[in-house]
Design an enzyme around this catalytic site. Structure first.
Site, PDB file in Angstrom:
ATOM      1  N   SER A 243      94.424  39.295  76.367  1.00  0.00           N
ATOM      2  CA  SER A 243      95.673  39.066  77.084  1.00  0.00           C
ATOM      3  C   SER A 243      95.558  37.827  77.973  1.00  0.00           C
ATOM      4  O   SER A 243      95.384  36.720  77.485  1.00  0.00           O
ATOM      5  CB  SER A 243      96.065  40.323  77.870  1.00  0.00           C
ATOM      6  OG  SER A 243      97.392  40.265  78.300  1.00  0.00           O
TER       7      SER A 243
ATOM      8  N   HIS B 149      99.482  46.005  71.887  1.00  0.00           N
ATOM      9  CA  HIS B 149      98.743  45.027  72.692  1.00  0.00           C
ATOM     10  C   HIS B 149      97.257  45.373  72.771  1.00  0.00           C
ATOM     11  O   HIS B 149      96.389  44.507  72.695  1.00  0.00           O
ATOM     12  CB  HIS B 149      99.350  44.962  74.091  1.00  0.00           C
ATOM     13  CG  HIS B 149      98.833  43.834  74.924  1.00  0.00           C
ATOM     14  ND1 HIS B 149      98.952  42.515  74.551  1.00  0.00           N
ATOM     15  CD2 HIS B 149      98.176  43.823  76.127  1.00  0.00           C
ATOM     16  CE1 HIS B 149      98.410  41.733  75.476  1.00  0.00           C
ATOM     17  NE2 HIS B 149      97.918  42.508  76.430  1.00  0.00           N
TER      18      HIS B 149
ATOM     19  N   ASP C 215     102.485  43.890  68.900  1.00  0.00           N
ATOM     20  CA  ASP C 215     102.225  43.715  70.331  1.00  0.00           C
ATOM     21  C   ASP C 215     103.476  44.058  71.128  1.00  0.00           C
ATOM     22  O   ASP C 215     104.548  43.501  70.912  1.00  0.00           O
ATOM     23  CB  ASP C 215     101.813  42.274  70.610  1.00  0.00           C
ATOM     24  CG  ASP C 215     101.213  42.088  71.996  1.00  0.00           C
ATOM     25  OD1 ASP C 215     101.769  42.642  72.958  1.00  0.00           O
ATOM     26  OD2 ASP C 215     100.190  41.384  72.104  1.00  0.00           O
TER      27      ASP C 215
END
Length: 865
Positions: free
Chosen positions: A727, A834, A800
């Protein structure tokens, strides 16, 4: 887009498991050759069943010693139909696949030190989930067996004899057991192919029966006990709703969005509504009917159907606080920001009061401490029968307005016919309330502009008596006073602070952060004046913290203790004695890592900011073997002061073991790499400016300091170091490769690389792109793709669902680096959100990572272009 297209199935991988050593000229190929397996040394660790771990029961009398399966799923589980609407990811039908996963073994160890009591587990089966009764005398749990399916069990701890619950007709997947406050009933949901129903266990008769149809709305919620009453409030599908709406093949007209001179900045959010068909699907799946259900199966509807997102019972079980989303919907914001009406209902569905009818929230400034105008917090006070508290901004949500007070907390009580009464006006933004007892509440206020955090102690019946209990910086871990010790109170059916017999003594436990690392503590605090005295603090060559305290006099308590060579175990301590009685004999939770060396290291950045990290070395490694290739796994964080950024995090006396799959970067130890886990990458505000004004310079300086540290220790080869992150850590990785030549390779998972695609702020950045265009550009590694010549591995979940990290971020970054002649590989993980969860995905990610690093880091002669 059709419903079939919006429901996810196992999508094709655009650029995936192509062997890395492709022939010359095979640039930019797209293929899928199936999931790959990592080296045997890593696969063995991934597949190894974890050892037993311990936890303390809510009443503090028992230690539950359980050996669980790893918290991973399969790609087949993830292939179940999934919808994405209004920023939500959900299964149109609750998951009903029954797998033999859960707890392999379980026993109860009395804190008094007597013999443990085993909880039966079916041969070849597992305990799926369990729950303690309110009085702590019994456990309700579910078991799963491949041949018999799922079953419900009761386990009275006094007799230690398993009781099988008769549940004729049970054939689906059971949810977690939930006890009624009086301990007479246990409620569980059952998910099947045809929907979800509620089952009720009668503890006295050891029987269970289904008490609702298979129509519980699992999208918006489910069922909760109606506080102290032996009834439940459920959100059910609307009767007669029929089949989901189908998407017409012929468009009815254009899709139009409009805005007329009203500033409405919103951050980048994924999976929003896109058209009228999405709106119809949203109405279909989210609409529900509030229903009250009794243990004998009687039910009655309350009020009208609607898109009710919550229906919370008052502590006296006479009222409901109902949140209902309504039109107009938006294609720019998610469900949480749709128009919402919050009302107090009586149990017959009568609206006693409309607390607020909040309009669409799409115009909150990106400035620090900006909030929505109007009432933004509504909840029950849990310490009194029926009182609602609200929070609203006095400055219209704009923190830049010069005002003495910015937020107001108000109260309104049953029968809710009078106007809300102001309770406290706050100088800063509201940061939460803990309603401790009817005569004591803690009110928190703070501001992110200065990191100031203040806690008030107040008697709710006399708010003018409020006094400051704590006043500090939220960034200052060294000055953190700790957290109040909480215990379950059956009378009020909630957690309350443990209070001494004198009525004014309470207890705090904290990390005890210091320059030498964390030294956890237990303090007593006199709530009359805030004075404290230390009862106990961790010392010596062990790391130890309070795991449970239920003695009002704090004479005895349970701790969890470990050292670099001793796995965590539970101990009973007596105040005033240095002797700790060992209660458990837990073994190494990750025996495959036995011999791995882990230690907390500290070092200093060129500008004087002190940094820290945890350094791991492979099992059996000695410096005589030469310097190791290293992998850094990091995540940058913003700070307003260098002092806060310099604080040490962690303890040098912890027993360092990975928690899989979260700490999968540590698996590289089995492949011969040293790992620097969590090296500090602080981005500090300087000279009155925002932290990000010098983001790149500070990022590179921190990375260089970390490389210098492992080099000076004689363990790391500074010419064979890779960096990676997930991330915002992936964003960091790409920036380090774009702006330095410190690393030989990078691994970037699920990142965002072009900040113009998140123009209304990201992370803690308070400015928009148009307010800080140079900063957004300088921080975007996409703008410097032509400079990235160090090999970079990009990995991204196809589904995601995190704000700002659209898969297109990695798609465009791959295209940019490839187009400029860089060395890049882009892997898309089917069905993954994610964070990656499927066993197949996790194994494949490790194969990709090891293969990439072995090629570009272990062998320094390998060309990178």
């Amino acid at each position: 887009m059709s419903l079939i297209a919006r429901i996810t199935t196992c999508a094709a991988v655009l650029v995936a498991a192509v062997p890395i050593a492709t022939r010359a000229g095979a640039q930019g190929v797209a293929s899928s050759q199936g999931y790959q397996e990592p080296p045997e040394s890593i696969r063995r660790i991934l597949d190894a069943p974890p050892a037993a771990t311990g936890s303390v029961s809510p009443d503090g009398k028992w230690i539950v010693i359980a050996a669980r399966e790893p918290a991973v799923t399969s790609i087949a589980d993830m292939a179940e139909p999934t919808l994405y609407l209004a920023g939500r990811r959900f299964h149109p039908v609750a998951s009903y696949r029954v797998d033999t996963v859960g707890i392999r073994s379980m026993r109860l160890k009395p804190v008094t030190g007597s013999a443990a009591k085993p909880v039966p587990v079916p041969a070849g089966g597992r305990i799926a989930q369990y729950s303690w009764s309110p009085d702590g005398h019994m456990i309700a749990y579910t078991t799963v067996d491949r041949s018999l399916g799922m079953a419900i069990k009761l386990f009275p701890v006094s007799t230690a004899t398993e009781i099988s619950v008769s549940a004729a007709g049970l054939h689906g997947k059971l949810g977690a057991p939930s006890w009624s406050n009086d301990g007479k009933y246990v409620a569980l949901t059952e998910a099947t192919r045809n929907g979800t129903a509620l089952w009720m266990v009668n503890v006295a008769t050891h029987t269970a029966k289904r008490i609702t149809p298979y129509t519980i709305n699992t999208v918006t919620g489910g069922c909760d006990w109606l506080s102290k009453a032996s009834q439940l409030v459920c959100l059910m599908n609307v009767a007669g709703r029929g089949a989901p709406p189908r998407d017409g093949q012929t468009p009815a007209g254009p899709i139009v969005q409009e805005s007329y001179g009203r500033a409405a900045p919103v951050r980048t959010i994924e999976y929003l509504l896109k058209n009228q068909h999405d709106e119809a699907l949203f109405d279909y799946y989210f609409a529900n009917q509030i229903t009250i259900v009794t243990p004998d199966g009687a039910s009655r509807n309350v009020g009208k159907p609607g898109i009710h997102t919550r229906a919370d019972a008052s502590p006296d079980a006479r009222w409901l606080l109902v949140r209902t989303v309504h039109r107009p919907y938006s294609y720019q914001v998610a469900l949480n920001d749709f128009p919402e009406r919050i009302e107090v209902w009586s149990l017959d569905g009568r609206v006693a009061r409309t607390v607020t009818d909040r309009p669409l929230t799409d115009n909150v400034s990106s400035a620090r401490d900006a909030v929505a105008a109007g009432i933004r917090v509504v909840s029950w006070r849990p310490d009194v029968p029926a009182t609602v508290f609200t929070v609203e901004a006095l400055d219209g949500g704009d923190p830049r307005k010069q005002m003495e007070r910015h937020d107001r907390v108000s109260l309104m009580s049953a029968p809710f016919t009078s106007a809300p009464q102001p309770f406290m006006d706050l100088e800063m933004r509201y940061r939460g309330i803990t309603w401790m007892y009817p005569d004591l509440a803690l009110v928190n206020e703070g501001t992110s502009r200065t990191a100031k955090l203040r806690t008030w102690a107040v008697n709710p019946s006399s708010p003018a008596s409020a006094r400051v209990l704590f006043d500090r910086s939220s960034e200052d871990r060294y000055g953190d006073p700790g957290r109040f010790v909480m215990v379950y109170d059956a009378a009020s059916d909630r957690m309350v602070p443990l209070r001494g017999a004198d009525g004014h003594t309470m207890y705090l436990t904290g990390d005890g952060a210091s320059a030498e690392g964390d030294r956890p503590f237990l303090d007593a605090i006199d709530m009359r004046d805030g004075s404290k005295h230390r009862i106990w603090q961790n010392s010596g060559d062990h790391y130890e913290f309070v795991a449970s305290l239920t003695d009002p006099a704090a004479r005895t308590f349970v701790t969890r203790r470990e050292s670099p060579t001793e796995p965590p175990n539970f101990f009973r301590r007596e105040v005033g004695s240095d002797v700790a009685t060992k209660l458990t004999e837990l073994s190494d939770p990750a025996p495959a890592f036995a011999g791995v060396t882990g230690k907390l290291i500290t070092y200093t950045r060129a500008d004087g900011v002190k940094l820290s990290a945890t350094m791991y070395l492979p099992a059996g490694y000695t410096q005589s073997q030469g310097r190791l290739p290293f992998f850094f796994w990091a995540y940058p964080r913003e700070f307003l002061s260098a002092a806060a950024a310099s604080e040490v995090r962690g303890s040098p006396y912890e027993f360092k073991r990975p928690s899989l799959p979260r700490d999968r970067q540590l698996l590289l130890l089995a492949a011969g790499y040293g790992v620097l886990d969590g090296p500090s990458m602080p981005i500090v505000a300087k000279n009155g400016k925002e932290p990000n004004d010098s983001y790149v310079e500070q990022l590179v300086a921190s990375a260089k300091a970390a490389i210098d540290a492992i080099d000076s220790m004689g363990v790391g080869d500074r010419n064979r170091v890779a960096v990676g992150g997930h991330s915002y850590g992936a964003f960091m990785t790409a920036n380090l490769l774009a702006h330095s030549t410190l690393f030989r390779a990078g691994v970037a998972e699920s990142g965002a690389y072009n900040r113009t695609l998140t123009p209304f702020g990201f992370q803690a950045e308070p400015r928009t792109f148009w307010q800080a265009e140079d900063i957004y550009s300088t921080m975007s590694p996409f703008y410097y793709a032509d400079k990235i010549k160090t090999p970079i591995l990009l990995i991204h979940g196809v589904n995601d669902d995190n704000d700002g990290t659209f898969p297109i971020q990695s798609e465009r970054m791959f295209a940019a680096i490839k187009g400029n002649g860089g060395t890049v590989r882009y892997v898309q993980l089917p069905l993954e959100p994610h964070g990656y969860t499927a066993r197949e995905s996790l194994r494949h990610v490790m194969w990709e990572t090891v293969t990439w690093l072995d090629r570009y880091v272990k062998n320094p002669a390998e060309k990178t272009n």
